[in-house]
Design an enzyme around this catalytic site. Structure first.
Site, PDB file in Angstrom:
ATOM      1  N   CYS A  47       0.869  -1.191   0.000  1.00 38.16           N
ATOM      2  CA  CYS A  47       0.000   0.000   0.000  1.00 38.16           C
ATOM      3  C   CYS A  47       0.897   1.229   0.000  1.00 38.16           C
ATOM      4  CB  CYS A  47      -0.958  -0.025   1.193  1.00 38.16           C
ATOM      5  SG  CYS A  47      -0.154  -0.008   2.807  1.00 38.16           S
TER       6      CYS A  47
ATOM      7  N   ASN B 278       2.346   1.379   4.382  1.00 38.37           N
ATOM      8  CA  ASN B 278       2.673   0.096   5.042  1.00 38.37           C
ATOM      9  C   ASN B 278       2.390   0.125   6.551  1.00 38.37           C
ATOM     10  OD1 ASN B 278       5.603  -2.037   5.526  1.00 38.37           O
ATOM     11  ND2 ASN B 278       3.522  -2.657   5.085  1.00 38.37           N
TER      12      ASN B 278
ATOM     13  N   CYS C  55      -1.322   0.535   7.425  1.00 37.27           N
ATOM     14  CA  CYS C  55      -2.754   0.188   7.535  1.00 37.27           C
ATOM     15  C   CYS C  55      -3.107  -1.018   6.663  1.00 37.27           C
ATOM     16  CB  CYS C  55      -3.638   1.377   7.153  1.00 37.27           C
ATOM     17  SG  CYS C  55      -3.477   2.795   8.270  1.00 37.27           S
ATOM     18  N   ARG C  56      -3.247  -0.805   5.369  1.00 34.27           N
ATOM     19  CA  ARG C  56      -3.810  -1.843   4.501  1.00 34.27           C
ATOM     20  C   ARG C  56      -2.875  -3.027   4.265  1.00 34.27           C
ATOM     21  NH1 ARG C  56      -5.081   2.194  -0.237  1.00 34.27           N
ATOM     22  NH2 ARG C  56      -3.213   3.093   0.734  1.00 34.27           N
ATOM     23  N   SER C  57      -1.636  -2.754   3.862  1.00 31.76           N
ATOM     24  CA  SER C  57      -0.778  -3.903   3.500  1.00 31.76           C
ATOM     25  C   SER C  57      -0.346  -4.765   4.692  1.00 31.76           C
ATOM     26  CB  SER C  57       0.422  -3.460   2.647  1.00 31.76           C
ATOM     27  OG  SER C  57       1.245  -2.568   3.339  1.00 31.76           O
TER      28      SER C  57
ATOM     29  N   ASP D 177      -8.057   3.747   1.072  1.00 30.74           N
ATOM     30  CA  ASP D 177      -7.141   4.216   2.123  1.00 30.74           C
ATOM     31  C   ASP D 177      -7.953   4.674   3.339  1.00 30.74           C
ATOM     32  OD1 ASP D 177      -5.324   5.517   3.691  1.00 30.74           O
ATOM     33  OD2 ASP D 177      -4.449   6.690   2.063  1.00 30.74           O
TER      34      ASP D 177
END
Ligand code: 4NP
Length: 162
Positions: A11, A14, A16-18, A129
């Site tokens: 993301c 690095n 939150c999402r990934s 995001d």
């Protein structure tokens, strides 16, 4: 034993999402006793949060689903395209940035894919995001990640007959 399948989740930051993608997948492979069959990591296209733990809001949301968040942020690098089998971009902007990173790798072999292409129960094309939004954004991230990761694993099992 067969080589592990190497997955990299990417993301922007690095945090939150990934890392959630990495840890949702780790949770699933642990449940299915497939830890030796995979190597998992995550990275950001930006270097702003290098060395940081995942965002506390993301960590709390994941824990609410029984998923522990581990790892420290790092930036994606060109050699990742030679190391990993699959690189999953959380959104189109990440994807575009990754094409640029890939162009700097001499022997790219990873399959670069938008993560949402894996999803079977969601129509979204990107993992949004959540950083500047409310708690529902973090839940949405997990909904999409759980869907896509479970679907990837189902297909992987069919191909690997486990
Ligand atoms: P991520 O979320 O890309 O899912 O880790 C973000 C984290 C930090 C920022 C933006 C998005 N930031 O602007 O610092």
């Amino acid at each position: 034993m067969a080589q592990p399948t190497r997955l990299l989740f990417v993301c922007l930051g690095n945090i939150c999402r990934s890392p959630s993608g990495e840890n949702v997948m780790r949770h699933l492979i642990e449940e299915e006793s497939l830890t030796d069959a995979f190597e998992l990591d995550s990275a950001g296209t930006a270097g702003w949060h290098i060395g940081k733990s995942p965002d506390s809001r993301m960590t709390a949301a994941a824990l609410g689903r029984g998923i522990e968040m581990k790892g420290r942020a790092r930036q994606v690098k060109a050699t990742d395209f030679a190391t990993f089998d699959y690189i999953f971009a959380m959104d189109r902007s990440n994807y575009e940035d990754l094409i640029e990173v890939k162009s700097q790798c001499e022997t790219p072999s990873a399959k670069l894919q938008l993560f949402c292409e894996l999803c079977e129960e969601h129509e979204e094309k990107e993992v949004p995001d959540p950083y500047y939004g409310g708690p529902e954004g973090f839940e949405k991230v997990l909904d999409l990640l759980e869907d896509g990761c479970a679907s990837f694993l189902r297909d992987w099992r069919k191909e690997n007959e486990r």
